[in-house]
Design an enzyme around this catalytic site. Structure first.
Site, PDB file in Angstrom:
ATOM      1  N   ASN A  44       0.829  -1.212   0.000  1.00 52.18           N
ATOM      2  CA  ASN A  44       0.000   0.000   0.000  1.00 52.18           C
ATOM      3  C   ASN A  44       0.860   1.258   0.000  1.00 52.18           C
ATOM      4  O   ASN A  44       0.512   2.264  -0.618  1.00 52.18           O
ATOM      5  CB  ASN A  44      -0.917  -0.010   1.226  1.00 52.18           C
ATOM      6  CG  ASN A  44      -1.852   1.182   1.242  1.00 52.18           C
ATOM      7  OD1 ASN A  44      -2.683   1.351   0.360  1.00 52.18           O
ATOM      8  ND2 ASN A  44      -1.713   2.016   2.252  1.00 52.18           N
TER       9      ASN A  44
ATOM     10  N   HIS B 229      15.169   6.534 -10.096  1.00 53.05           N
ATOM     11  CA  HIS B 229      15.501   7.246  -8.855  1.00 53.05           C
ATOM     12  C   HIS B 229      17.018   7.355  -8.674  1.00 53.05           C
ATOM     13  O   HIS B 229      17.541   8.409  -8.297  1.00 53.05           O
ATOM     14  CB  HIS B 229      14.889   6.531  -7.651  1.00 53.05           C
ATOM     15  CG  HIS B 229      13.432   6.815  -7.459  1.00 53.05           C
ATOM     16  ND1 HIS B 229      12.454   6.228  -8.222  1.00 53.05           N
ATOM     17  CD2 HIS B 229      12.791   7.643  -6.586  1.00 53.05           C
ATOM     18  CE1 HIS B 229      11.268   6.666  -7.823  1.00 53.05           C
ATOM     19  NE2 HIS B 229      11.445   7.538  -6.839  1.00 53.05           N
TER      20      HIS B 229
END
Length: 516
Positions: A381, A426
């Site tokens: 999540n 990233h």
């Protein structure tokens, strides 16, 4: 007057009822089916029988009528809902070009955009949270903490310098060389506005008329990839490295580079299937999205292209001013956190030899300034919600397109590819902006992140999992800030005159020794 059948002729002439009976129709339709008597006081038997027969026929037709009415009403409501969804998500970029059924006829074609993410008018999650009194209290606590940071910095500087110091040297250095950043951003934005739109326009005009559709599409596809790789990829990176842009300025260039690359990909990815799926006989009526729609998308806070987005009826300038003030507040918050908590710690650690004790202390001292705000009970999540805008792009254009190309049996491989792409991007951003290669984030993302994604999944509920999530997030962010900061100061204090390739790959903080 009486006829042969013994029934009053006046009543026969009034087969549809007297004026009084006509006025009585609404009452009977509501359920009162009593019948009037004849003028001589007797019940009109023929009239009563006809009405009884009519009532019986109505009762027989009632189920069929109600069923037909229900079907038409259901079709009307479904059509209305479908049109409203299409208007919110992608309302008729090609109004007469093709219908949804015709779009789905093409075998293997991707589902149209309205089957993907649908945008609706709603408040942001933070705005909804800030309406809760308890969340507002936490927000006010952070504002008070920022005020304390400012006061402590002013008091310490006044004690050390004997005067108030308001120079903001770190901010001035981090956002330096603006004369290079501004034209670089303008170049990236204008090229992203003109090149992808122009290539798509030329491809769409000649696609259905081309006798070699594959070669036609491949040619324009290669041109688009060259633009993405060279014009938006290598050129901004070269400028950032050649001009040695400071960290914040470099982040502006590189993050905008990544954002525009993703925007251009979404625009092409959402519009190409519309052209391909439409039948050739309707190719003359094709209408590509307008430049204004694409321009709005480049500024919209989303990476998923739609022709239109839900908007508020009026411009809320007070809301804009509030968010702008929050951005400035966050900027100064980060500034004072680094000035008061990070820089003194990392500067002292960088002057010591690399050892496990110093590394552990550095990590735990870096946990507080690296605190994350999101509240979650599972890593699955957390990855979906920590940055919803980026997650949507990865889900639709990396995960779902991977499954569409290779099949739904390769869900694990699709998830691994998404993790790899995200971690690599990233690390690319950090590597270019910091000026060194130190793949700490990539290692944490690909190793621990993947493991925790399967261990701490959505079925983990309860307070204990929330505590574990916070603990791991604190620890991971502390490791990232500590190691990258140590490497930054090692490059400042231990420069190399003739570095080799291994010197660029090997972390310099492991061998940097400074004699004081």
């Amino acid at each position: 007057m009486v006829g042969e059948d013994g029934i009053s002729v006046r009543n026969r002439r009034s087969a549809y009822g007297t004026p009084e009976e006509k006025n009585d129709v609404p009452r009977r339709l509501e359920g009162d089916w009593s019948f009037p008597s004849s003028s001589n006081g007797r019940i009109d038997v023929d009239h009563t029988m006809r009405r009884m027969q009519l009532l019986a026929e109505v009762e027989k037709l009632k189920p069929a009528f109600m069923k037909e009415f229900d079907n038409h009403f259901t079709e009307f409501v479904n059509g209305l809902v479908a049109k409203s969804v299409m208007l919110e998500s992608s309302p008729s970029a090609f109004p007469t070009a093709c219908t949804e059924k015709e779009s789905l006829k093409t075998k293997g074609s991707r589902a149209p955009p309205e089957h993907g993410k649908v945008f609706i008018a709603r408040k942001s999650l933070l705005d909804e949270l800030f309406e809760v009194d308890h969340i507002q209290t936490i927000y006010h606590m952070f504002i008070a903490l920022l005020i304390l940071f400012i006061l402590s910095t002013l008091v310490v500087d006044f004690i050390d310098e004997g005067r108030l110091v308001l120079e903001f040297d770190l901010l001035v250095y981090s956002f330096g060389k603006f004369s290079v950043v501004a034209p670089t951003w303008l170049y990236m934005f204008l090229s992203t506005l003109l090149v992808p739109y122009g290539l798509f326009l030329q491809w769409a005009k000649g696609y259905h008329g081309s006798s070699h559709k594959t070669i036609h599409s491949l040619f324009f596809g290669v041109l688009f990839m060259v633009f993405q790789t060279i014009c938006l990829g290598l050129v901004p990176m070269y400028i950032a490295l050649a001009y040695e842009l400071p960290p914040a300025s470099c982040f502006i260039v590189i993050l905008e580079q990544v954002r525009l690359v993703m925007k251009a990909h979404s625009y092409i990815r959402e519009n190409v299937p519309r052209i391909v799926s439409c039948p050739p006989q309707k190719s003359n009526s094709l209408q590509v999205p307008q430049v204004s729609q694409y321009l709005y998308f480049l500024f919209a806070p989303t990476l998923i292209y739609r022709d239109h987005y839900p908007r508020t009826p009026t411009r809320r300038w007070s809301y804009v001013a509030t968010k702008f003030a929050q951005i400035l507040g966050s900027l100064f918050y980060a500034y004072y956190i680094f000035v008061r908590l990070c820089i003194p710690t990392y500067r002292s650690y960088s002057r010591e030899n690399f050892n496990v004790r110093g590394l552990v202390l550095c990590i735990f001292n870096s946990i507080l300034p690296a605190k994350d705000w999101w509240n979650s009970t599972s890593f699955a999540n957390y990855y979906r919600t920590w940055n919803v805008v980026v997650h949507d792009w990865l889900y639709y254009y990396a995960y779902r397109d991977f499954l569409w190309f290779f099949g739904k049996k390769f869900k694990a491989a699709a998830m691994l590819s998404v993790f790899t792409v995200s971690a690599a991007v990233h690390e690319y951003v950090l590597g270019v902006c910091f000026g060194y290669f130190y793949p700490v984030l990539f290692f944490l993302f690909m190793c621990f992140g993947m493991v925790f994604n399967f261990i701490l999944h959505d079925r983990r509920k309860g307070a204990i999992w929330n505590v574990i999530m916070w603990t791991l997030l604190f620890l991971g962010q502390g490791i990232i800030i500590c190691l990258y900061s140590q490497e930054w100061y090692a490059h400042q204090y231990c420069p190399l005159k003739n570095p080799t390739f291994l010197d660029y790959v090997k972390p310099r903080s492991w061998a940097c020794q400074i004699k004081i």
